[in-house]
Design an enzyme around this catalytic site. Structure first.
Site, PDB file in Angstrom:
ATOM      1  N   CYS A  72       0.691  -1.177  -0.035  1.00  0.00           N
ATOM      2  CA  CYS A  72       0.022   0.062  -0.174  1.00  0.00           C
ATOM      3  C   CYS A  72       0.966   1.422   0.020  1.00  0.00           C
ATOM      4  O   CYS A  72       1.788   1.242   0.419  1.00  0.00           O
ATOM      5  CB  CYS A  72      -0.817  -0.040   1.232  1.00  0.00           C
ATOM      6  SG  CYS A  72      -1.882  -1.444   1.521  1.00  0.00           S
ATOM      7  N   ARG A  82       4.898   0.751  -5.857  1.00  0.00           N
ATOM      8  CA  ARG A  82       4.794  -0.276  -4.885  1.00  0.00           C
ATOM      9  C   ARG A  82       3.762  -1.380  -4.993  1.00  0.00           C
ATOM     10  O   ARG A  82       3.858  -2.424  -4.404  1.00  0.00           O
ATOM     11  CB  ARG A  82       4.372   0.424  -3.312  1.00  0.00           C
ATOM     12  CG  ARG A  82       5.257   1.396  -3.122  1.00  0.00           C
ATOM     13  CD  ARG A  82       4.506   2.493  -2.273  1.00  0.00           C
ATOM     14  NE  ARG A  82       4.779   1.947  -0.628  1.00  0.00           N
ATOM     15  CZ  ARG A  82       5.334   1.903  -0.041  1.00  0.00           C
ATOM     16  NH1 ARG A  82       6.742   2.154  -0.265  1.00  0.00           N
ATOM     17  NH2 ARG A  82       5.340   1.278   1.257  1.00  0.00           N
ATOM     18  N   TRP A 135      -2.853  -2.518  -1.770  1.00  0.00           N
ATOM     19  CA  TRP A 135      -2.554  -4.198  -2.034  1.00  0.00           C
ATOM     20  C   TRP A 135      -3.037  -4.897  -1.139  1.00  0.00           C
ATOM     21  O   TRP A 135      -2.897  -5.034   0.052  1.00  0.00           O
ATOM     22  CB  TRP A 135      -0.937  -4.062  -2.025  1.00  0.00           C
ATOM     23  CG  TRP A 135      -0.481  -5.182  -2.701  1.00  0.00           C
ATOM     24  CD1 TRP A 135      -0.246  -5.541  -3.971  1.00  0.00           C
ATOM     25  CD2 TRP A 135       0.388  -6.119  -2.035  1.00  0.00           C
ATOM     26  NE1 TRP A 135       0.374  -6.881  -4.245  1.00  0.00           N
ATOM     27  CE2 TRP A 135       0.803  -7.355  -3.090  1.00  0.00           C
ATOM     28  CE3 TRP A 135       0.812  -6.741  -0.589  1.00  0.00           C
ATOM     29  CZ2 TRP A 135       1.768  -8.544  -2.647  1.00  0.00           C
ATOM     30  CZ3 TRP A 135       1.438  -7.621  -0.392  1.00  0.00           C
ATOM     31  CH2 TRP A 135       1.842  -8.570  -1.463  1.00  0.00           C
ATOM     32  N   ASN A 159      -1.591   1.337   5.890  1.00  0.00           N
ATOM     33  CA  ASN A 159      -0.438   0.307   5.331  1.00  0.00           C
ATOM     34  C   ASN A 159       0.055  -0.756   6.600  1.00  0.00           C
ATOM     35  O   ASN A 159       0.325  -0.234   7.652  1.00  0.00           O
ATOM     36  CB  ASN A 159       0.607   1.307   4.598  1.00  0.00           C
ATOM     37  CG  ASN A 159       1.780   0.345   4.112  1.00  0.00           C
ATOM     38  OD1 ASN A 159       1.379  -0.955   4.071  1.00  0.00           O
ATOM     39  ND2 ASN A 159       2.816   0.962   3.997  1.00  0.00           N
ATOM     40  N   GLY A 160      -0.238  -1.934   5.998  1.00  0.00           N
ATOM     41  CA  GLY A 160       0.276  -3.044   7.187  1.00  0.00           C
ATOM     42  C   GLY A 160      -0.945  -3.903   7.485  1.00  0.00           C
ATOM     43  O   GLY A 160      -1.835  -3.943   6.908  1.00  0.00           O
ATOM     44  N   GLU A 181      18.829 -16.052 -10.770  1.00  0.00           N
ATOM     45  CA  GLU A 181      18.284 -14.756 -10.991  1.00  0.00           C
ATOM     46  C   GLU A 181      17.610 -14.438 -12.425  1.00  0.00           C
ATOM     47  O   GLU A 181      16.602 -13.812 -12.568  1.00  0.00           O
ATOM     48  CB  GLU A 181      19.202 -13.577 -10.619  1.00  0.00           C
ATOM     49  CG  GLU A 181      19.177 -11.905 -10.981  1.00  0.00           C
ATOM     50  CD  GLU A 181      18.091 -11.359 -10.017  1.00  0.00           C
ATOM     51  OE1 GLU A 181      17.599 -12.176  -9.062  1.00  0.00           O
ATOM     52  OE2 GLU A 181      17.508 -10.407 -10.418  1.00  0.00           O
ATOM     53  N   LYS A 219      13.889 -13.439 -12.904  1.00  0.00           N
ATOM     54  CA  LYS A 219      13.467 -12.009 -13.618  1.00  0.00           C
ATOM     55  C   LYS A 219      12.421 -12.593 -14.821  1.00  0.00           C
ATOM     56  O   LYS A 219      11.456 -11.849 -14.957  1.00  0.00           O
ATOM     57  CB  LYS A 219      14.623 -11.510 -14.471  1.00  0.00           C
ATOM     58  CG  LYS A 219      15.641 -10.907 -13.711  1.00  0.00           C
ATOM     59  CD  LYS A 219      15.193  -9.386 -13.062  1.00  0.00           C
ATOM     60  CE  LYS A 219      14.457  -9.687 -11.683  1.00  0.00           C
ATOM     61  NZ  LYS A 219      15.216  -9.493 -10.717  1.00  0.00           N
ATOM     62  N   GLU A 230       8.959 -13.376 -13.341  1.00  0.00           N
ATOM     63  CA  GLU A 230       8.062 -12.304 -12.559  1.00  0.00           C
ATOM     64  C   GLU A 230       7.509 -11.345 -13.530  1.00  0.00           C
ATOM     65  O   GLU A 230       6.583 -10.867 -13.245  1.00  0.00           O
ATOM     66  CB  GLU A 230       8.847 -11.656 -11.502  1.00  0.00           C
ATOM     67  CG  GLU A 230      10.022 -10.917 -11.895  1.00  0.00           C
ATOM     68  CD  GLU A 230      10.874 -10.364 -10.507  1.00  0.00           C
ATOM     69  OE1 GLU A 230      10.150 -10.133  -9.483  1.00  0.00           O
ATOM     70  OE2 GLU A 230      12.122 -10.151 -10.620  1.00  0.00           O
ATOM     71  N   HIS A 232      20.491 -34.819 -12.459  1.00  0.00           N
ATOM     72  CA  HIS A 232      19.912 -35.422 -11.368  1.00  0.00           C
ATOM     73  C   HIS A 232      18.437 -35.211 -11.433  1.00  0.00           C
ATOM     74  O   HIS A 232      17.546 -35.410 -10.402  1.00  0.00           O
ATOM     75  CB  HIS A 232      20.259 -35.165 -10.099  1.00  0.00           C
ATOM     76  CG  HIS A 232      21.936 -35.572  -9.959  1.00  0.00           C
ATOM     77  ND1 HIS A 232      22.289 -36.777  -9.849  1.00  0.00           N
ATOM     78  CD2 HIS A 232      23.053 -34.524 -10.022  1.00  0.00           C
ATOM     79  CE1 HIS A 232      23.451 -36.894  -9.867  1.00  0.00           C
ATOM     80  NE2 HIS A 232      23.979 -35.626  -9.721  1.00  0.00           N
ATOM     81  N   LYS A 251       6.638  -3.970  -4.698  1.00  0.00           N
ATOM     82  CA  LYS A 251       7.892  -3.698  -4.745  1.00  0.00           C
ATOM     83  C   LYS A 251       8.411  -3.777  -3.350  1.00  0.00           C
ATOM     84  O   LYS A 251       9.883  -3.921  -3.147  1.00  0.00           O
ATOM     85  CB  LYS A 251       8.147  -2.253  -5.115  1.00  0.00           C
ATOM     86  CG  LYS A 251       9.634  -1.593  -5.153  1.00  0.00           C
ATOM     87  CD  LYS A 251      10.354  -2.431  -6.177  1.00  0.00           C
ATOM     88  CE  LYS A 251      11.817  -2.066  -6.474  1.00  0.00           C
ATOM     89  NZ  LYS A 251      12.668  -2.721  -7.228  1.00  0.00           N
TER      90      LYS A 251
HETATM   91  C1  F6R Z   1      12.751  -9.519  -7.687  1.00  0.00           C
HETATM   92  C2  F6R Z   1      12.630  -8.709  -6.436  1.00  0.00           C
HETATM   93  C3  F6R Z   1      12.156  -9.194  -5.045  1.00  0.00           C
HETATM   94  C4  F6R Z   1      13.074  -8.530  -3.914  1.00  0.00           C
HETATM   95  C5  F6R Z   1      12.465  -9.175  -2.649  1.00  0.00           C
HETATM   96  C6  F6R Z   1      13.407  -8.514  -1.592  1.00  0.00           C
HETATM   97  O1  F6R Z   1      12.899  -8.723  -8.980  1.00  0.00           O
HETATM   98  O2  F6R Z   1      12.623  -7.287  -6.553  1.00  0.00           O
HETATM   99  O3  F6R Z   1      12.365 -10.681  -5.109  1.00  0.00           O
HETATM  100  O4  F6R Z   1      14.318  -8.918  -4.292  1.00  0.00           O
HETATM  101  O5  F6R Z   1      11.138  -8.888  -2.429  1.00  0.00           O
HETATM  102  O6  F6R Z   1      13.192  -7.102  -1.590  1.00  0.00           O
HETATM  103  P1  F6R Z   1      14.330  -6.168  -0.795  1.00  0.00           P
HETATM  104  O7  F6R Z   1      15.539  -6.304  -1.584  1.00  0.00           O
HETATM  105  O8  F6R Z   1      13.614  -4.719  -1.017  1.00  0.00           O
HETATM  106  O9  F6R Z   1      14.367  -6.612   0.648  1.00  0.00           O
END
Ligand code: F6R
Length: 609
Positions: free
Chosen positions: A2, A27, A74, A98-99, A482, A486, A489, A505, A604
């Site tokens: 949020c 966010r 959110w 928020n929370g 990674e 990417k 997501e 395996h 985010k």
């Molecule tokens: C993927 C991504 C998430 C964050 C994860 C941790 O692209 O952005 O997997 O890496 O939510 O977030 P932070 O680094 O803000 O703790």
């Protein structure tokens, strides 16, 4: 997650709030709403979906007045819908939040028993009713907020208005971020800095347990009991433009292209070439303590965890300290053996990730020292850690992390060099060589970015694949993970990262001519082994997209596509091979037409468990 924006001053609140909410879109959200006060009933408008839906409503029926609160939601409690969108109202009280209020069910039962009725499925509506109940009893808005928050358990940031005291806006923080902007005869509150940058640079960061009470001319910050607090404001140097797209189609692409600059900034001022050392200004742990460490824990989530996996290679290689790496949501519940001879490194772009913050508290609670690698100054994790290494990546708006990741790798490398020096394992000369390789990195990244068009063509060839496999060994294995993260997501294509040696395996059963396999095969100690794994894929008809370093023309005949990044050291190669991973995912997502910067279901900043 949020986003909150609040305003009290002389200007119309609604455009300021909508603009602020737009800058918090990164966010992630599923609905939005606003409330303004203009002498009569609170004017509340809410809409499911993107902000534009709310704006369309406001065009028909404007929300007027110079006080207001707004929210992007959110969903946590209750599905995304107009009825569950904030603000929530109970009679004269209006709240955005928020929370999560953890004891909301208990509170709801109590409030229902005393005659309150609820319209939404949210925990937030409980706060509105609690404040309203206390206000009815004591007739004092500020006191009513304090009494209500004393009953709420969990993490929250709130902004609250009261129809009967329209010259007051109250905000409070407990476990979710909230920043205050100071203007001339006006105040702003928001969940993050970019929402306020076009109005003011003077900002105050609320701490947990603090309440801010605003009128247009005055602000007071108190603790929950009402004790007055004195807090310094900070001048934020980010320009509003830094938080905008700057001509790129998406924030993600802009951020991918910002990496040479972000890495140069993360190195800047930290290399002491003459002395053959590095300087980490806010580490705040003395050399003697670093030299005496017996164990290091690295704790993070998602992409930041992948950075930690590379960090383990760096630290164990350069400083010979055993490193245990954990996903934060596992670490916090596994009763880890932390003591005063251990150091815990938290990695977090946002500095607000709930599980990582809990991991930090777990480690500190057991008597260990904790430092973080973080991109957001004064974020919760940065504030609570004993020391910080800031990645100077600048605001990262795209939900998929890119420049934050590569700057995290640089920060980890700097820390590993520092540890290697204080533990007597690296000479000044060794250090100078590593420093030289770091200095060359931004230029090599620029070269990697020149691969963009080539990678877009590869993306066109493989965009319709149903699954992808990513393979790597050693410090390239985390980059395989990674790359797969990417892709899934932002393009919603199923992808898995595997250590190349593990393929036989199990995952080898998946290989046929429909499966693209991205193989990370730069020149390093395991090069020949990875080439053999690649041959195994080719022999089964799999389509190999190889990511190699330098001139590897002999690979060209074996693979379906070859991407060649510039040469660097084995240690820094994960930073260069990350770039094609990001660009491949980006172009496939654009070609598929997904919402690249705000992929579905993702946020985010994940401030709930
Ligand atoms: C993927 C991504 C998430 C964050 C994860 C941790 O692209 O952005 O997997 O890496 O939510 O977030 P932070 O680094 O803000 O703790």
């Amino acid at each position: 997650m949020c986003g909150i924006v609040g305003y009290i001053g002389q200007q119309e609140a609604s455009p300021i709030i909508i603009d602020g909410l737009r800058r918090l879109e990164y966010r992630g959200y599923d609905s939005a709403g606003i409330c303004t006060l203009n002498g009569g009933e609170p004017q509340i408008y809410r809409a499911e979906g993107k902000l534009v839906n709310l704006e369309n409503i406001l065009r028909e029926t404007p929300a007027t007045g110079t006080r207001g609160i707004g929210h992007t939601r959110w969903a946590t409690h209750g599905r995304p819908s107009e009825i569950n969108a904030h603000p929530h109202q109970a009679s004269n009280i209006v709240v955005v939040h928020n929370g999560i209020i953890e004891n909301y069910l208990k509170l709801k039962e109590r409030l229902k028993a005393s005659g309150h009725t609820f319209k939404s499925e949210t925990d937030t509506e409980i706060i509105a009713h609690l404040v309203e109940e206390h206000y009815r009893q004591c007739g004092d808005f500020e006191k009513a907020v304090r009494l209500a928050l004393a009953e709420a358990e969990g993490a929250y940031a709130v902004a609250i208005l009261c129809q009967d005291e329209p010259d007051k806006l109250i905000a409070a923080k407990q476990g979710a971020p909230l920043v205050i902007g100071q203007g001339q005869g006006e105040y702003f509150v928001a969940s993050d800095i970019p929402a306020l940058l076009s109005h003011t640079r003077e900002m105050i960061f609320l701490e947990d347990g603090e309440i801010a009470i605003f009128t247009p001319d005055e602000m007071r910050i108190t603790d929950m009991a009402g004790g007055l607090l004195t807090k310094e404001s900070k001048t934020i140097t980010w320009s509003p433009l830094m938080a905008e797209k700057g001509g790129y189609k998406h924030f993600m692409l802009k951020e991918i292209y910002e990496q040479p600059r972000a890495i140069a900034d993360t190195i800047a001022g930290r290399l002491k070439s003459d002395e053959g050392d590095v300087y980490l200004e806010d580490l705040d742990i003395d050399d003697e303590q670093l030299a005496g460490l017996e164990k290091i824990f690295i704790i993070a989530c998602g992409t930041s965890w992948h950075a930690g996996l590379v960090g383990k290679f760096y630290i164990e290689k350069l400083a010979r300290v055993p490193v245990e790496i954990d996903i934060a949501s596992e670490f916090r519940y596994r009763d880890p053996i932390v003591n005063d001879k251990s150091l815990t490194i938290l990695i977090s772009q946002s500095g607000e990730t709930a599980d990582t913050l809990a991991g930090l508290r777990e480690a500190k609670g057991k008597g260990g020292k904790a430092v973080c690698i973080c991109n957001v100054v004064d974020s919760s994790i940065a504030r609570e850690s004993d020391g910080v290494i800031y990645t100077h990546a600048g605001p990262e708006i795209g939900v998929a992390s890119t420049k934050a990741f590569t700057t995290q790798l640089v920060a980890l490398y700097l820390l590993a060099i520092k540890l290697g020096r204080v533990r007597g394992l690296l000479s000044a000369d060794d250090c100078r060589k590593k420093v030289e390789s770091l200095v060359a990195l931004p230029r090599q990244l620029e070269k990697s970015l020149e691969l963009d068009d080539e990678i877009e063509k590869i993306a066109r060839d493989y965009m319709n694949a149903r699954d992808f496999l990513y393979l790597g060994r050693g410090n390239q294995y985390p980059i395989a993970l990674e790359g797969a993260l990417k892709l899934k997501e932002i393009s919603y294509i199923h992808a898995e990262g595997y250590p190349a040696g593990e393929m036989k395996h199990g995952p080898i059963a998946l290989i046929d001519e429909t499966l693209p396999v991205v193989v990370l095969v730069p020149r390093n100690a395991t090069y020949d082994k990875v080439v053999s794994n690649m041959e195994e894929v080719c022999a089964r008809g799999g389509k190999v997209i190889a990511v190699a370093s330098g001139d590897e023309d002999e690979l060209r005949d074996k693979v379906s596509a070859l991407i060649q990044v510039p040469e660097t050291t084995e240690d820094l190669m994960p930073i260069l091979t990350s770039v094609p991973m990001q660009l491949l995912a980006y172009h496939i997502a654009v070609l598929k037409g997904t919402d690249v910067d705000q992929p579905r279901n993702l946020a985010k900043s994940v401030t709930v468990e």
